[in-house]
Design a protein around this motif. Structure first.
Motif, mmCIF file in Angstrom:
data_model
loop_
_atom_site.group_PDB
_atom_site.id
_atom_site.type_symbol
_atom_site.label_atom_id
_atom_site.label_comp_id
_atom_site.label_asym_id
_atom_site.label_seq_id
_atom_site.Cartn_x
_atom_site.Cartn_y
_atom_site.Cartn_z
ATOM 1 N N PRO A 78 0.831 -1.203 0.000
ATOM 2 C CA PRO A 78 0.000 0.000 0.000
ATOM 3 C C PRO A 78 0.861 1.247 0.000
ATOM 4 N N ALA A 79 0.281 2.321 -0.460
ATOM 5 C CA ALA A 79 1.011 3.581 -0.507
ATOM 6 C C ALA A 79 1.372 4.025 0.896
ATOM 7 N N ALA A 80 2.479 4.710 1.014
ATOM 8 C CA ALA A 80 2.943 5.192 2.321
ATOM 9 C C ALA A 80 1.970 6.218 2.864
ATOM 10 N N PRO A 81 1.804 6.315 4.197
ATOM 11 C CA PRO A 81 0.908 7.309 4.782
ATOM 12 C C PRO A 81 1.330 8.721 4.407
ATOM 13 N N GLU A 82 0.356 9.640 4.455
ATOM 14 C CA GLU A 82 0.619 11.027 4.108
ATOM 15 C C GLU A 82 1.678 11.644 5.014
ATOM 16 N N THR A 83 1.731 11.185 6.253
ATOM 17 C CA THR A 83 2.679 11.749 7.207
ATOM 18 C C THR A 83 4.120 11.362 6.899
ATOM 19 N N ASP A 84 4.310 10.413 5.936
ATOM 20 C CA ASP A 84 5.664 10.003 5.595
ATOM 21 C C ASP A 84 6.311 10.915 4.555
ATOM 22 N N THR A 85 5.623 11.980 4.161
ATOM 23 C CA THR A 85 6.215 12.901 3.202
ATOM 24 C C THR A 85 7.438 13.561 3.819
ATOM 25 N N PRO A 86 8.477 13.827 3.005
ATOM 26 C CA PRO A 86 9.716 14.393 3.569
ATOM 27 C C PRO A 86 9.460 15.695 4.306
ATOM 28 N N GLY A 87 10.086 15.817 5.471
ATOM 29 C CA GLY A 87 9.984 17.047 6.257
ATOM 30 C C GLY A 87 8.755 17.146 7.124
ATOM 31 N N ALA A 88 7.857 16.158 7.098
ATOM 32 C CA ALA A 88 6.629 16.246 7.891
ATOM 33 C C ALA A 88 6.930 16.022 9.365
ATOM 34 N N ASP A 89 6.112 16.641 10.214
ATOM 35 C CA ASP A 89 6.196 16.433 11.657
ATOM 36 C C ASP A 89 5.144 15.417 12.076
ATOM 37 N N ILE A 90 5.552 14.409 12.823
ATOM 38 C CA ILE A 90 4.633 13.400 13.345
ATOM 39 C C ILE A 90 4.677 13.491 14.863
ATOM 40 N N ARG A 91 3.523 13.703 15.488
ATOM 41 C CA ARG A 91 3.463 13.882 16.934
ATOM 42 C C ARG A 91 2.805 12.680 17.599
ATOM 43 N N ILE A 92 3.418 12.241 18.675
ATOM 44 C CA ILE A 92 2.862 11.208 19.558
ATOM 45 C C ILE A 92 2.586 11.880 20.894
ATOM 46 N N GLY A 93 1.339 11.858 21.351
ATOM 47 C CA GLY A 93 0.967 12.541 22.582
ATOM 48 C C GLY A 93 0.905 11.600 23.771
ATOM 49 N N TYR A 94 1.230 12.141 24.934
ATOM 50 C CA TYR A 94 1.157 11.357 26.179
ATOM 51 C C TYR A 94 0.588 12.233 27.288
ATOM 52 N N ALA A 95 -0.398 11.712 27.998
ATOM 53 C CA ALA A 95 -1.028 12.421 29.113
ATOM 54 C C ALA A 95 -1.023 11.512 30.326
ATOM 55 N N ARG A 96 -0.797 12.102 31.514
ATOM 56 C CA ARG A 96 -0.724 11.307 32.749
ATOM 57 C C ARG A 96 -1.145 12.144 33.941
ATOM 58 N N HIS A 149 10.720 3.810 10.570
ATOM 59 C CA HIS A 149 10.052 3.594 9.298
ATOM 60 C C HIS A 149 10.150 4.819 8.400
ATOM 61 N N ALA A 150 10.190 6.019 8.997
ATOM 62 C CA ALA A 150 10.236 7.266 8.232
ATOM 63 C C ALA A 150 11.343 8.153 8.789
ATOM 64 N N PRO A 151 12.593 7.826 8.534
ATOM 65 C CA PRO A 151 13.707 8.581 9.130
ATOM 66 C C PRO A 151 13.779 10.028 8.656
ATOM 67 N N HIS A 152 13.137 10.338 7.510
ATOM 68 C CA HIS A 152 13.180 11.699 7.002
ATOM 69 C C HIS A 152 12.186 12.621 7.707
ATOM 70 N N CYS A 153 11.301 12.060 8.523
ATOM 71 C CA CYS A 153 10.308 12.854 9.239
ATOM 72 C C CYS A 153 10.831 13.217 10.628
ATOM 73 N N ARG A 154 10.328 14.317 11.147
ATOM 74 C CA ARG A 154 10.650 14.699 12.516
ATOM 75 C C ARG A 154 9.542 14.170 13.428
ATOM 76 N N VAL A 155 9.899 13.296 14.353
ATOM 77 C CA VAL A 155 8.933 12.685 15.268
ATOM 78 C C VAL A 155 9.030 13.390 16.613
ATOM 79 N N LEU A 156 7.907 13.957 17.066
ATOM 80 C CA LEU A 156 7.871 14.706 18.316
ATOM 81 C C LEU A 156 7.077 13.939 19.363
ATOM 82 N N PHE A 157 7.676 13.762 20.506
ATOM 83 C CA PHE A 157 6.999 13.157 21.657
ATOM 84 C C PHE A 157 6.433 14.315 22.478
ATOM 85 N N THR A 158 5.099 14.482 22.455
ATOM 86 C CA THR A 158 4.455 15.680 22.987
ATOM 87 C C THR A 158 3.735 15.382 24.295
ATOM 88 N N VAL A 159 3.988 16.227 25.302
ATOM 89 C CA VAL A 159 3.279 16.154 26.579
ATOM 90 C C VAL A 159 2.788 17.551 26.929
#
Length: 332
Positions: A78-96, A149-159
């Motif tokens: 399948p085609a790669a997700p839209e967030t895998d485009t070069p330079g995209a920011d991907i955020r993972i949120g955590y709440a506690r 999986h997407a080393p060209h993207c910036r992955v942010l761990f957001t709290v």
């Protein structure tokens, strides 16, 4: 199509993005069994490459892949997700939050308002003193998997703020090192250090400073709590559940036992006045426990008095000289 079928096909699409190290099939194809047919489930080494599936025990092959039928190459992955485009920011949120009575919704709303999809927000009610936090570990694992999986993207761990991550300076510093090692970026929406923080950048010293402040704040909260408990205890107020057997019930048990009745005969007439079991009869174990504590409390003064008498009756030469004065004083 049912929700279960949708889930199975979604899992299969994610798994088939990768080749299989066990049966050697290329991306886009289902796994192959030893007999050459389509396998009923995907091989573990394959679906563990998908972060969100890494902890599952099995991923079944959808019916349209033909499990048990002769194997043939599948369609391209399948085609790669839209967030895998070069330079995209991907955020993972955590709440506690620490306590079950505290609310998480304000943190969840802030993370959602920041543009993080709900399926990428992880939350739990657990104290920072507990070293293993399941949702926190899951969020970190997903962030690592996306970055791999997407080393060209910036992955942010957001709290929402730093203390949602922890209040121990050493633990926070170790987390910064972990993020740096995996190429992740930390983002905080509020608190003393809002914004995007690169643990490997010049802000490392500032992050360490605020991590130490978070630990100091936790110790201040702990000390204030202990002082409040001590003050309440001096006023005769003790925390915890009220005793099942209060003084009136104990007096009734003692009086009726002295009259020859057994605990089993007395128990139906005792009613618990407060608490979750209000209006019920106490258990036999609770009654016997209260009687044992009463006997222990009664025996203690007698034991002390007997000890005083024994010391007073001892000849002076039998008492070690360093303790002689103290023993005579105690006896008097």
């Amino acid at each position: 199509m049912t929700d279960l079928q949708d889930t199975i096909e979604s899992d299969a699409d994610d798994v088939e993005r990768h080749d299989c190290p066990r049966c050697g099939v290329q991306p886009g194809s289902p796994c192959r069994s030893r007999s050459g047919a389509v396998a009923g489930i995907y091989h573990t080494g394959r679906f563990k490459k998908v972060a969100r599936l890494a902890k599952l025990l099995r991923v079944p092959t959808p019916a349209d892949r033909g499990p048990g039928q002769p194997w043939r190459p599948g369609t391209p992955p399948p085609a790669a997700p839209e967030t895998d485009t070069p330079g995209a920011d991907i955020r993972i949120g955590y709440a506690r939050c620490s306590h079950l009575t505290q609310e998480l919704q304000s943190q969840l709303d802030a993370l959602s308002a920041h543009g993080i999809p709900r399926d990428k927000i992880f939350s739990e009610k657990i104290s920072t003193r507990i070293r293993v936090r399941p949702q926190f570990e899951t969020a970190l694992a997903l962030a690592r998997g996306i970055k791999a999986h997407a080393p060209h993207c910036r992955v942010l761990f957001t709290v929402y703020e730093m203390k949602r991550l922890g209040r121990d300076a050493a633990e926070l510093t170790a987390l910064a090192d972990h993020l740096t090692a995996h190429g992740l970026v930390l983002e905080m929406l509020a608190g003393p250090l809002p914004g995007i923080y690169d643990p490997s950048g010049p802000g490392r010293m500032l992050f360490g400073f605020f991590a130490a402040m978070a630990e100091t704040e936790r110790e201040s909260i702990r000390e204030a709590t202990l002082e409040g408990l001590d003050a309440a205890a001096r006023k005769g107020k003790h925390g915890g559940r009220p005793p099942v057997i209060n003084d009136d019930m104990l007096h009734t048990v003692l009086r009726r036992r002295a009259a020859g009745e057994s605990v089993e005969q007395i128990r139906p007439d005792l009613i618990i006045p407060t608490g979750k079991r209000k209006g019920q009869n106490p258990g036999l174990a609770s009654i016997y426990r209260a009687l044992a504590e009463h006997e222990k409390a009664q025996a203690y003064p007698e034991a002390v008095e007997q000890a005083h008498a024994d010391f007073a009756a001892l000849p002076a030469e039998e008492i070690p000289s360093p303790r002689l004065a103290a023993a005579r004083q105690l006896a008097n």
